[in-house]
Scaffold this motif. Structure first.
Motif, short mmCIF file in Angstrom:
data_model
loop_
_atom_site.label_atom_id
_atom_site.label_comp_id
_atom_site.label_asym_id
_atom_site.label_seq_id
_atom_site.Cartn_x
_atom_site.Cartn_y
_atom_site.Cartn_z
N UNK A 76 0.83 -1.21 0.00
CA UNK A 76 0.00 0.00 0.00
C UNK A 76 0.86 1.26 0.00
N UNK A 77 1.84 1.32 0.89
CA UNK A 77 2.62 2.57 1.00
C UNK A 77 3.61 2.72 -0.15
N UNK A 78 4.02 1.64 -0.78
CA UNK A 78 4.94 1.74 -1.91
C UNK A 78 4.37 2.58 -3.05
N UNK A 79 3.17 2.26 -3.54
CA UNK A 79 2.58 3.06 -4.61
C UNK A 79 2.31 4.52 -4.19
N UNK A 80 1.97 4.72 -2.92
CA UNK A 80 1.76 6.09 -2.43
C UNK A 80 3.07 6.86 -2.43
N UNK A 81 4.15 6.23 -2.02
CA UNK A 81 5.47 6.88 -2.04
C UNK A 81 5.87 7.23 -3.46
N UNK A 82 5.66 6.30 -4.38
CA UNK A 82 5.99 6.54 -5.79
C UNK A 82 5.20 7.71 -6.35
N UNK A 83 3.98 7.92 -5.84
CA UNK A 83 3.14 9.03 -6.29
C UNK A 83 3.44 10.32 -5.52
N UNK A 84 4.40 10.27 -4.59
CA UNK A 84 4.77 11.46 -3.83
C UNK A 84 3.76 11.85 -2.76
N UNK A 85 3.00 10.88 -2.26
CA UNK A 85 1.97 11.15 -1.27
C UNK A 85 2.46 10.74 0.11
N UNK A 86 2.51 11.66 1.07
CA UNK A 86 2.95 11.31 2.42
C UNK A 86 1.89 10.46 3.13
N UNK A 87 2.35 9.64 4.05
CA UNK A 87 1.44 8.77 4.80
C UNK A 87 1.78 8.82 6.29
N UNK A 88 0.78 8.48 7.08
CA UNK A 88 0.97 8.16 8.49
C UNK A 88 0.19 6.88 8.70
N UNK A 89 0.81 5.90 9.35
CA UNK A 89 0.19 4.58 9.48
C UNK A 89 -0.03 4.23 10.95
N UNK A 90 -1.20 3.74 11.24
CA UNK A 90 -1.50 3.16 12.55
C UNK A 90 -1.91 1.72 12.29
N UNK A 91 -1.13 0.80 12.78
CA UNK A 91 -1.42 -0.61 12.51
C UNK A 91 -2.21 -1.22 13.65
N UNK A 92 -3.10 -2.12 13.28
CA UNK A 92 -3.85 -2.89 14.26
C UNK A 92 -3.40 -4.34 14.15
N UNK A 93 -3.96 -5.18 14.96
CA UNK A 93 -3.62 -6.61 14.90
C UNK A 93 -4.02 -7.20 13.55
N UNK A 94 -5.10 -6.70 12.96
CA UNK A 94 -5.65 -7.31 11.75
C UNK A 94 -5.33 -6.57 10.46
N UNK A 95 -5.11 -5.29 10.52
CA UNK A 95 -4.92 -4.52 9.28
C UNK A 95 -4.22 -3.20 9.62
N UNK A 96 -4.02 -2.38 8.61
CA UNK A 96 -3.34 -1.11 8.77
C UNK A 96 -4.26 0.03 8.35
N UNK A 97 -4.27 1.08 9.16
CA UNK A 97 -4.98 2.31 8.81
C UNK A 97 -3.93 3.23 8.20
N UNK A 98 -4.03 3.46 6.91
CA UNK A 98 -3.07 4.29 6.19
C UNK A 98 -3.70 5.66 5.97
N UNK A 99 -3.15 6.66 6.63
CA UNK A 99 -3.67 8.02 6.52
C UNK A 99 -2.87 8.79 5.48
#
Length: 122
Positions: A76-99
């Protein structure tokens, strides 16, 4: 579940990300996620309709993947980085919330779709 082609949905809320350098716990219980580090506390909250802090929107996986599935977040964050979009991530036990910043919502959804993910609600 594989890392490629994840099904993500746009969380209906908007968020703020704040830093409290000398806190170990927030003074209220209106937070979504907390990360405590040596340099202070990072607090993710639902954005107030009246606040002027930067707003973030969140993409979250529809199907939980647990801790043993490699590459889920990177896909998920790889394509966002390639597009120049900053992220903040909060991970849970089951999945990731990518802001991503609110103004980058459309570009983020486009980048995720171009990488083969299904994005709903964006």
């Amino acid at each position: 579940m594989t890392a490629d082609g994840q099904r993500l949905h746009l969380v209906p809320s908007q968020f703020t990300v704040g830093h409290q350098p000398h806190a170990t716990f927030p003074e209220d219980d209106e937070w979504i996620a907390l990360v405590r580090a040596p340099e202070g506390l990072t607090v993710v909250r639902e954005a107030s309709p009246f606040g002027d802090a930067q707003r973030w929107v969140g993409f979250y996986g529809d199907a939980g993947h647990g801790l043993d599935a490699p590459g889920m977040l990177a896909a998920i964050v790889g394509p966002l980085a390639e597009a120049g979009i900053p992220v903040f991530v909060a991970s849970t036990y089951h999945a990731d919330l990518v802001l991503v910043p609110e103004h980058a919502q459309r570009g983020a959804a486009d980048a995720l779709r171009a990488a083969g993910h299904r994005v709903e609600g964006a």
